[in-house]
Every structure is written in C-alpha cells, then in structure tokens.
Write an enzyme that holds these catalytic residues in place. Structure first.
Site, mmCIF file in Angstrom:
data_model
loop_
_atom_site.group_PDB
_atom_site.id
_atom_site.type_symbol
_atom_site.label_atom_id
_atom_site.label_comp_id
_atom_site.label_asym_id
_atom_site.label_seq_id
_atom_site.Cartn_x
_atom_site.Cartn_y
_atom_site.Cartn_z
ATOM 1 N N ASP A 135 0.850 -1.039 -0.054
ATOM 2 C CA ASP A 135 0.086 -0.357 0.149
ATOM 3 C C ASP A 135 0.492 1.296 -0.062
ATOM 4 O OD1 ASP A 135 0.433 -0.003 2.334
ATOM 5 O OD2 ASP A 135 -0.750 0.195 3.788
ATOM 6 N N HIS A 137 3.289 1.818 2.090
ATOM 7 C CA HIS A 137 4.039 2.158 3.784
ATOM 8 C C HIS A 137 5.355 2.194 3.791
ATOM 9 C CE1 HIS A 137 2.814 -1.572 5.280
ATOM 10 N NE2 HIS A 137 4.323 -1.264 4.805
ATOM 11 N N GLU A 142 1.537 4.333 7.277
ATOM 12 C CA GLU A 142 0.397 3.649 6.121
ATOM 13 C C GLU A 142 -0.032 5.218 5.368
ATOM 14 O OE1 GLU A 142 -0.103 0.889 5.612
ATOM 15 O OE2 GLU A 142 -0.363 0.257 7.569
HETATM 16 C C1 F6R Z 1 9.700 -3.236 8.140
HETATM 17 C C2 F6R Z 1 8.889 -2.098 7.768
HETATM 18 C C3 F6R Z 1 7.924 -2.043 6.514
HETATM 19 C C4 F6R Z 1 8.672 -3.629 5.715
HETATM 20 C C5 F6R Z 1 6.999 -3.360 4.015
HETATM 21 C C6 F6R Z 1 8.057 -4.492 3.282
HETATM 22 O O1 F6R Z 1 10.700 -2.647 9.263
HETATM 23 O O2 F6R Z 1 9.388 -0.439 8.058
HETATM 24 O O3 F6R Z 1 7.759 -0.969 5.905
HETATM 25 O O4 F6R Z 1 9.630 -2.893 4.952
HETATM 26 O O5 F6R Z 1 6.025 -3.952 5.390
HETATM 27 O O6 F6R Z 1 7.914 -5.732 3.771
HETATM 28 P P1 F6R Z 1 8.889 -6.355 3.357
HETATM 29 O O7 F6R Z 1 9.798 -6.366 2.822
HETATM 30 O O8 F6R Z 1 8.173 -7.915 4.175
HETATM 31 O O9 F6R Z 1 7.952 -6.426 1.557
#
Ligand code: F6R
Length: 259
Positions: A135, A137, A142
């Site tokens: 999304d 973030h 968010e």
């Molecule tokens: C993790 C964080 C999140 C992740 C994001 C992607 O510390 O801050 O922003 O980077 O949710 O997650 P993955 O890498 O598991 O796809």
C-alpha cells in the site's frame, strides 16, 4: 529524483547495498545505520559478511524502523527479536548498540519521544534501509501519514495486517498497533536506500518514484530527499515509466560514484 537501480536478482541488490554499507563501516566504525525488518532487506544482511570481509563491526550503531505495540518481547516476531536474529547475531553487532522502538504498553506514551532523542544523541542515521508495503507504506507509516511525522504509535491497516499474517499463526495474532519512525524521521537520515522485489511491489514502487508526492503514498516522501536510492528487480520495476532512462543513467554512471 531518486536514483533507480534495476538489478537482475535479489542477490545482486544485496551485494550492491551491502558493499555501500561495508564502505561506510570501514570509513567510520561507529556509523549509525537505519535497519528495516521484513523480507526485503534480507539479501542485504546476507551479503554483508562477505562485503565486510572481517571488518570490525563491534561499534556500529543501529536504529530499527518500527516495533509492534504490546507484543510479548519474547515473541519470535517482535521486531527486537527479528533484528537480533537476522542482523545482530549473524553480523556480530553489539546488541546494546542496536535499538528498536519500545513497544511496551506501560511506557508507550513517551516511547516515540525517547526514540527520537536517542537517534538525535547518536548524531542521526547515516544510511536508512527501507522496504515498501504493497500500500506504499515505509516504516509503518500507512497512507495518510504526515510527511512531518516523527516516531509515534500508528494503527496498522487491514492490508498490512493481512500481509504480515504470514509471520504469525493467524491474522488475529498480528498486533493492531505499531510504533514507527515517522516520515519526517526517515527523511532526516542522510541517505535512503529503498529496496523492493517482485510484481506485488510494482505499483507501490511506481507510486513512490514517479507518482505525485502525496501522503496517500507514503513512499513518495523519498522524492523530497536529496539522496535516495531505489534498488529494484525487473518485476518491481515493471510499472516504472522511465525504466529505460534509469538503466541508461546507471550504465553511464561515473565509476567513482557509489550508489
Ligand atoms: C519493516 C518496515 C516495513 C516493511 C514493509 C515491506 O521494518 O518498516 O515498511 O519494509 O512492510 O515488508 P516486506 O519487506 O516483508 O515485504
């Protein structure tokens, strides 16, 4: 504009970013790194031992992006434990020099302020590793998060809880709240390195790199940063309109420049 580097594999991305980090550690053994959790940064952490080639890492300092609020500190998926397991132990970092936001409920009211003070006292983050959510973030900021926000408590979206359910026994176990560095905190780091892999991240990457700068896509905050590098595989780059230009710029980059 962020520098976009399109690589052939996660391994190539990991080696590229690990090389940059290893260089920083050699130049300044007390360097302050911004650490991300999740699947995306793993190739970087895996490539670091080879890139470091025995360099002293005992004085490296680090700040994680986020933590779940109210999670049992012993839970294997608390970000403190994830960082310990995936970064601190394999690399031989000193645990007391690596911080995560404190998600304990009884001190949560001032945990954000405390974390900001600790980052400032360390002199700020030199290189911040980032993943991006489907999304858009970054950290757990968010959609709708203020670009000026600092470390604070946020409510995870249903989408993020579904995405992260893979780390838990069921979606009901995924905490509802997190404490995360704000977009303003992230933008204060001196170099941002955002990684993304796979088709599922293509829309978020396009929004962050080429979309309007908007709180609706928190990742687009990187467009406001003077030094942001985006390292993506072909699938995550597949919705970038200027992909050919990014390849051309990378191929013609002066050899003395790092990322
Ligand atoms: C993790 C964080 C999140 C992740 C994001 C992607 O510390 O801050 O922003 O980077 O949710 O997650 P993955 O890498 O598991 O796809």
């Amino acid at each position: 504009m962020a520098e976009v580097v399109i690589v052939s594999s996660k391994g190539a991305a990991g080696a590229l970013v690990a090389g940059e980090i290893a260089g920083l550690i050699r130049r300044d053994p007390e360097v302050v790194l911004g650490l991300a959790t999740g699947s995306t940064p793993l190739p970087v952490y895996e490539a670091l031992p080879a890139a470091l080639a025995g360099a002293d890492v005992s004085r490296v300092r680090g700040f994680a992006l986020d933590e779940y609020v109210g999670i049992d500190p012993a839970h294997p998926e608390s970000y403190r434990n994830v960082i310990t397991r995936e970064v601190v132990e394999p690399l031989g970092l000193s645990p007391e020099r690596i911080r995560t936001p404190n998600g304990a409920v009884d001190t949560i009211e001032h945990a954000g302020e405390d974390y900001e003070a600790a980052i400032a006292a360390a002199g700020g983050v030199e290189l911040q590793i980032l993943g991006i959510g489907t999304d858009g973030h970054i950290g757990f900021n968010e959609p709708g998060s203020s670009f000026a926000s600092r470390t604070r408590v946020k409510t995870l979206t249903a989408q993020t809880r579904r995405d992260n359910a893979r780390f838990f026994d069921s979606i009901d176990e995924v905490p509802m709240h997190c404490i995360t560095q704000g977009l303003g905190t992230i933008l204060s780091a001196r170099h941002l390195v955002l990684l993304a892999f796979g088709e599922g991240k293509a829309a978020a990457v396009a929004g962050a790199v080429e979309g309007p700068v908007s709180a609706s896509c928190p990742g687009s905050a990187i467009q406001l940063h003077p030094r942001a590098t985006v390292v993506v595989d072909e699938a995550a780059a597949s919705r970038l309109e200027r992909a050919d230009y990014y390849r051309y710029a990378w191929e013609n980059k002066p050899t003395w420049q790092g990322i």
